[in-house]
Design an enzyme around this catalytic site. Structure first.
Site, PDB file in Angstrom:
ATOM      1  N   ALA A  21     -17.554 -31.166 -25.727  1.00 38.25           N
ATOM      2  CA  ALA A  21     -16.145 -31.041 -25.320  1.00 38.25           C
ATOM      3  C   ALA A  21     -16.010 -30.160 -24.083  1.00 38.25           C
ATOM      4  O   ALA A  21     -15.119 -30.366 -23.253  1.00 38.25           O
ATOM      5  CB  ALA A  21     -15.337 -30.451 -26.465  1.00 38.25           C
ATOM      6  N   THR A  78      -2.817 -48.448 -23.381  1.00 35.39           N
ATOM      7  CA  THR A  78      -1.414 -48.830 -23.198  1.00 35.39           C
ATOM      8  C   THR A  78      -1.057 -48.773 -21.708  1.00 35.39           C
ATOM      9  O   THR A  78      -1.432 -47.817 -21.025  1.00 35.39           O
ATOM     10  CB  THR A  78      -0.492 -47.863 -23.982  1.00 35.39           C
ATOM     11  N   GLN A 126      21.664 -54.077 -58.361  1.00 35.82           N
ATOM     12  CA  GLN A 126      21.415 -52.631 -58.403  1.00 35.82           C
ATOM     13  C   GLN A 126      20.119 -52.275 -57.672  1.00 35.82           C
ATOM     14  O   GLN A 126      20.042 -51.254 -56.984  1.00 35.82           O
ATOM     15  CB  GLN A 126      21.345 -52.146 -59.854  1.00 35.82           C
ATOM     16  N   GLU A 157       3.077 -35.012 -27.800  1.00 37.93           N
ATOM     17  CA  GLU A 157       2.668 -36.421 -27.906  1.00 37.93           C
ATOM     18  C   GLU A 157       2.864 -36.925 -29.340  1.00 37.93           C
ATOM     19  O   GLU A 157       3.323 -38.043 -29.561  1.00 37.93           O
ATOM     20  CB  GLU A 157       1.209 -36.573 -27.477  1.00 37.93           C
ATOM     21  N   PHE A 217      -8.192 -50.258 -25.652  1.00 37.50           N
ATOM     22  CA  PHE A 217      -6.876 -50.029 -26.274  1.00 37.50           C
ATOM     23  C   PHE A 217      -5.936 -49.249 -25.345  1.00 37.50           C
ATOM     24  O   PHE A 217      -5.138 -48.426 -25.832  1.00 37.50           O
ATOM     25  CB  PHE A 217      -7.000 -49.226 -27.583  1.00 37.50           C
ATOM     26  N   ARG A 265      24.296 -61.953 -47.268  1.00 37.11           N
ATOM     27  CA  ARG A 265      23.429 -62.960 -47.891  1.00 37.11           C
ATOM     28  C   ARG A 265      23.774 -63.119 -49.372  1.00 37.11           C
ATOM     29  O   ARG A 265      23.750 -62.130 -50.124  1.00 37.11           O
ATOM     30  CB  ARG A 265      21.956 -62.523 -47.731  1.00 37.11           C
ATOM     31  N   SER A 281     -11.243 -41.659 -32.725  1.00 35.89           N
ATOM     32  CA  SER A 281     -10.917 -40.385 -33.396  1.00 35.89           C
ATOM     33  C   SER A 281     -11.800 -39.267 -32.866  1.00 35.89           C
ATOM     34  O   SER A 281     -11.348 -38.131 -32.706  1.00 35.89           O
ATOM     35  CB  SER A 281     -11.142 -40.513 -34.910  1.00 35.89           C
ATOM     36  N   GLY A 319      -2.339 -42.308 -31.350  1.00 39.94           N
ATOM     37  CA  GLY A 319      -1.893 -40.904 -31.240  1.00 39.94           C
ATOM     38  C   GLY A 319      -2.658 -39.994 -32.184  1.00 39.94           C
ATOM     39  O   GLY A 319      -2.210 -38.889 -32.509  1.00 39.94           O
ATOM     40  N   PRO A 340       1.057 -31.466 -29.419  1.00 41.73           N
ATOM     41  CA  PRO A 340       2.297 -31.369 -30.210  1.00 41.73           C
ATOM     42  C   PRO A 340       3.394 -32.317 -29.723  1.00 41.73           C
ATOM     43  O   PRO A 340       3.990 -33.049 -30.517  1.00 41.73           O
ATOM     44  CB  PRO A 340       2.699 -29.891 -30.052  1.00 41.73           C
TER      45      PRO A 340
HETATM   46  C1  LIG Z   1      -1.783 -50.547 -29.679  1.00 41.34           C
HETATM   47  C2  LIG Z   1      -2.671 -49.398 -29.375  1.00 41.34           C
HETATM   48  C3  LIG Z   1      -2.412 -48.612 -28.256  1.00 41.34           C
HETATM   49  C4  LIG Z   1      -3.266 -47.557 -27.926  1.00 41.34           C
HETATM   50  N1  LIG Z   1      -3.050 -46.860 -26.754  1.00 41.34           N
HETATM   51  C5  LIG Z   1      -3.995 -45.968 -26.350  1.00 41.34           C
HETATM   52  C6  LIG Z   1      -3.904 -45.358 -25.041  1.00 41.34           C
HETATM   53  O1  LIG Z   1      -2.945 -45.587 -24.293  1.00 41.34           O
HETATM   54  N2  LIG Z   1      -4.904 -44.526 -24.651  1.00 41.34           N
HETATM   55  C7  LIG Z   1      -5.969 -44.252 -25.459  1.00 41.34           C
HETATM   56  O2  LIG Z   1      -6.831 -43.500 -25.031  1.00 41.34           O
HETATM   57  N3  LIG Z   1      -6.073 -44.798 -26.686  1.00 41.34           N
HETATM   58  C8  LIG Z   1      -5.132 -45.657 -27.154  1.00 41.34           C
HETATM   59  N4  LIG Z   1      -5.249 -46.243 -28.388  1.00 41.34           N
HETATM   60  C9  LIG Z   1      -6.396 -45.911 -29.225  1.00 41.34           C
HETATM   61  C10 LIG Z   1      -6.065 -45.090 -30.458  1.00 41.34           C
HETATM   62  O3  LIG Z   1      -5.719 -43.779 -30.094  1.00 41.34           O
HETATM   63  C11 LIG Z   1      -7.289 -45.167 -31.397  1.00 41.34           C
HETATM   64  O4  LIG Z   1      -7.318 -46.485 -31.908  1.00 41.34           O
HETATM   65  C12 LIG Z   1      -7.214 -44.162 -32.518  1.00 41.34           C
HETATM   66  O5  LIG Z   1      -7.365 -42.846 -32.044  1.00 41.34           O
HETATM   67  C13 LIG Z   1      -8.299 -44.410 -33.589  1.00 41.34           C
HETATM   68  O6  LIG Z   1      -9.560 -44.556 -33.023  1.00 41.34           O
HETATM   69  P1  LIG Z   1     -10.465 -45.817 -33.416  1.00 41.34           P
HETATM   70  O7  LIG Z   1      -9.647 -47.036 -33.213  1.00 41.34           O
HETATM   71  O8  LIG Z   1     -11.727 -45.714 -32.671  1.00 41.34           O
HETATM   72  O9  LIG Z   1     -10.719 -45.666 -34.976  1.00 41.34           O
HETATM   73  P2  LIG Z   1     -11.942 -44.854 -35.637  1.00 41.34           P
HETATM   74  O10 LIG Z   1     -12.028 -43.516 -35.030  1.00 41.34           O
HETATM   75  O11 LIG Z   1     -13.146 -45.723 -35.631  1.00 41.34           O
HETATM   76  O12 LIG Z   1     -11.418 -44.696 -37.137  1.00 41.34           O
HETATM   77  C14 LIG Z   1     -11.672 -45.666 -38.173  1.00 41.34           C
HETATM   78  C15 LIG Z   1     -11.144 -45.083 -39.486  1.00 41.34           C
HETATM   79  O13 LIG Z   1     -11.893 -43.897 -39.815  1.00 41.34           O
HETATM   80  C16 LIG Z   1     -10.992 -42.848 -40.085  1.00 41.34           C
HETATM   81  N5  LIG Z   1     -11.573 -41.578 -39.706  1.00 41.34           N
HETATM   82  C17 LIG Z   1     -12.137 -41.238 -38.536  1.00 41.34           C
HETATM   83  N6  LIG Z   1     -12.546 -39.957 -38.559  1.00 41.34           N
HETATM   84  C18 LIG Z   1     -12.197 -39.475 -39.768  1.00 41.34           C
HETATM   85  C19 LIG Z   1     -12.320 -38.204 -40.407  1.00 41.34           C
HETATM   86  N7  LIG Z   1     -12.885 -37.157 -39.792  1.00 41.34           N
HETATM   87  N8  LIG Z   1     -11.860 -38.079 -41.677  1.00 41.34           N
HETATM   88  C20 LIG Z   1     -11.283 -39.103 -42.308  1.00 41.34           C
HETATM   89  N9  LIG Z   1     -11.134 -40.321 -41.760  1.00 41.34           N
HETATM   90  C21 LIG Z   1     -11.576 -40.512 -40.513  1.00 41.34           C
HETATM   91  C22 LIG Z   1      -9.759 -43.167 -39.232  1.00 41.34           C
HETATM   92  O14 LIG Z   1      -8.624 -42.483 -39.683  1.00 41.34           O
HETATM   93  C23 LIG Z   1      -9.684 -44.670 -39.414  1.00 41.34           C
HETATM   94  O15 LIG Z   1      -9.027 -44.959 -40.609  1.00 41.34           O
HETATM   95  C24 LIG Z   1      -4.374 -47.260 -28.760  1.00 41.34           C
HETATM   96  C25 LIG Z   1      -4.607 -48.024 -29.914  1.00 41.34           C
HETATM   97  C26 LIG Z   1      -3.779 -49.091 -30.213  1.00 41.34           C
HETATM   98  C27 LIG Z   1      -4.098 -49.925 -31.430  1.00 41.34           C
END
Ligand SMILES: Cc1cc2nc3c(=O)[nH]c(=O)nc-3n(C[C@H](O)[C@H](O)[C@H](O)COP(=O)(O)OP(=O)(O)OC[C@H]3O[C@@H](n4cnc5c(N)ncnc54)[C@H](O)[C@@H]3O)c2cc1C
Length: 386
Positions: free
Chosen positions: A179, A159, A283, A246, A157, A272, A133, A367, A244
């Site tokens: 950034a 894809t 219902q 994506e 992760f 079924r 995130s 995403g 947007p």
């Molecule tokens: C099948 C799959 C395919 C993917 N494909 C790609 C890809 O092609 N390229 C790529 O780069 N990434 C990819 N990803 C990664 C995906 O984008 C990340 O898993 C996602 O952005 C979340 O990051 P994280 O897993 O590190 O979770 P974390 O960031 O650790 O989040 C953990 C939890 O904390 C919450 N959280 C985090 N920050 C906040 C906040 N500020 N406020 C409230 N809640 C928060 C999150 O919502 C989540 O519930 C893929 C993931 C999967 C599972």
């Protein structure tokens, strides 16, 4: 049902021809691909040869120069059919557009035709074990040394990561600038020091390869910086600009997939029998499916409207985030009800609704998680976190 007005006869002809392609080149193999954990490489080449990759790229770069409704149709068809292993969407409508929008002429000519033909498979690597995130926390670095960048770090992760020949890697070119020190590098399979890890075992999307990527002292030529020197340290801006579309793609898939699950559940409950009568005669069944159909219809109208805004260049990130979060949440809710109406059969992998249930869960996570979507939406309402 509210009639859709987005598509013309050419779009519908494309839909028919893509359906025929799926029937011939995907349907007979998808279960096997789920078993092996990846699709066969051949399907990429066949899709390219039939004009089903990078359709929206200009003809000069191997595409067909058509509008994004063609991509929308493809996303809808793959999701309606439950062919969740096919990573064409990410390749065609995320990776290729980055190169088209930000790449130099040389970069476009070098890579877009190969992505369009399926000779190369594309991926985008943002996420890291400690940065999903919070992409500003990316630790991968690309430090300039003369005519190249030295790339070090790891991604997870990803894809298409296992098949990928070309990966857009998010890396810090100025590690102290946050950034504003982020760039996008085009990393090619075969560059010494670039390794792919195991394909990750997932709860769903079993035919889609999702991998870790490792970079150790990879010498990436300076020419592989997306957009050339002018784009150094501008990677974060590029990532934000593409959000947007994506996010809307996820919403499009969610609506198509939930509608398909409603349709197949309707067919199931009609045939079924329980207590001597069809499940459809209860219902509760009829009301649950009526609710699901109403919600799917509302979602579709909203997504179609978002698509019109996108085509007009007016879809903002907050509205796309609404579509992504709301449609993917709804998809999970609707499919869960569909599983329930199937009884025990809904939990069996051989039933499409069971696979859809497993596949749908990640839509709320990737995403940008749905919690992050709500952060974006609330910011657009002037509700910044303190
Ligand atoms: C099948 C799959 C395919 C993917 N494909 C790609 C890809 O092609 N390229 C790529 O780069 N990434 C990819 N990803 C990664 C995906 O984008 C990340 O898993 C996602 O952005 C979340 O990051 P994280 O897993 O590190 O979770 P974390 O960031 O650790 O989040 C953990 C939890 O904390 C919450 N959280 C985090 N920050 C906040 C906040 N500020 N406020 C409230 N809640 C928060 C999150 O919502 C989540 O519930 C893929 C993931 C999967 C599972």
């Amino acid at each position: 049902m509210i009639e859709r007005s987005l598509f013309n006869a050419d779009h519908e002809a494309f839909r028919d021809s893509f359906r025929r392609f799926m029937d011939k080149e995907i349907a007979p193999f998808h279960a096997q691909w789920e078993e092996q954990g990846h699709v066969d490489r051949e399907v990429w080449r066949k899709a390219g040869a039939n004009g089903f990759l990078c359709m929206t790229m200009p003809e000069a770069y191997g595409g067909a120069g058509v509008d994004k409704l063609y991509s929308m149709l493809q996303i809808e068809e793959l999701n309606a059919a439950g062919f969740s292993g096919i990573g064409f969407g990410l390749h065609t409508e995320i990776v290729a557009p980055y190169i088209l929008h930000y790449g130099t002429d040389e970069q476009k000519a070098r890579w877009l035709p190969k992505l369009a033909s399926g000779e190369m498979v594309g991926a985008i690597a943002m996420s890291e074990p400690a940065a999903g995130s919070d992409l500003q926390g990316v630790k991968t670095t690309a430090l300039r040394h003369g005519d190249h960048y030295l790339l070090n770090g790891g991604k997870t992760f990803i894809t298409n990561g296992w098949h990928a020949d070309l990966v857009i890697v998010v890396a810090k070119t100025n590690p102290t600038a946050g950034a504003k020190g982020t760039s996008l590098l085009l990393v090619e399979r075969g560059m010494p020091g670039f390794e792919t890890g195991q394909r990750l075992k997932k709860v769903g999307l079993k035919a889609q390869d999702t991998s870790e990527l490792f970079f150790q002292d990879v010498k990436v030529p300076a020419d592989n910086l997306l957009g050339g020197a002018a784009q150094e340290n501008r990677g974060f801006i590029c990532l934000m600009e593409q959000l947007p579309w994506e996010r809307l793609q996820i919403a499009i898939g969610a609506v198509a997939n939930m509608q398909a699950c409603i349709d197949l559940t309707r067919d199931y409950v009609l045939q079924r029998k329980v207590f001597g009568q069809p499940v459809a005669s209860f219902q509760n069944t009829r009301h649950k499916l009526a609710e699901a159909q109403t919600e799917a219809q509302v979602a579709r109208v909203f997504v179609d409207q978002c698509m019109q805004l996108l085509l007009a260049g007016k879809l903002d990130t907050a509205t796309a985030s609404m579509a992504k979060y709301w449609c993917s949440d709804l998809q999970n809710k609707v499919i869960d009800e569909c599983v329930q109406l199937h009884g025990g059969y809904g939990y069996m992998w051989e039933y499409p609704v069971a696979r859809a249930w497993a596949d749908a869960r990640v839509q709320r996570i990737y995403g940008g998680t749905n919690e992050i979507m709500k952060e974006v939406i609330s910011r657009s309402m002037g509700l910044a976190a303190r």
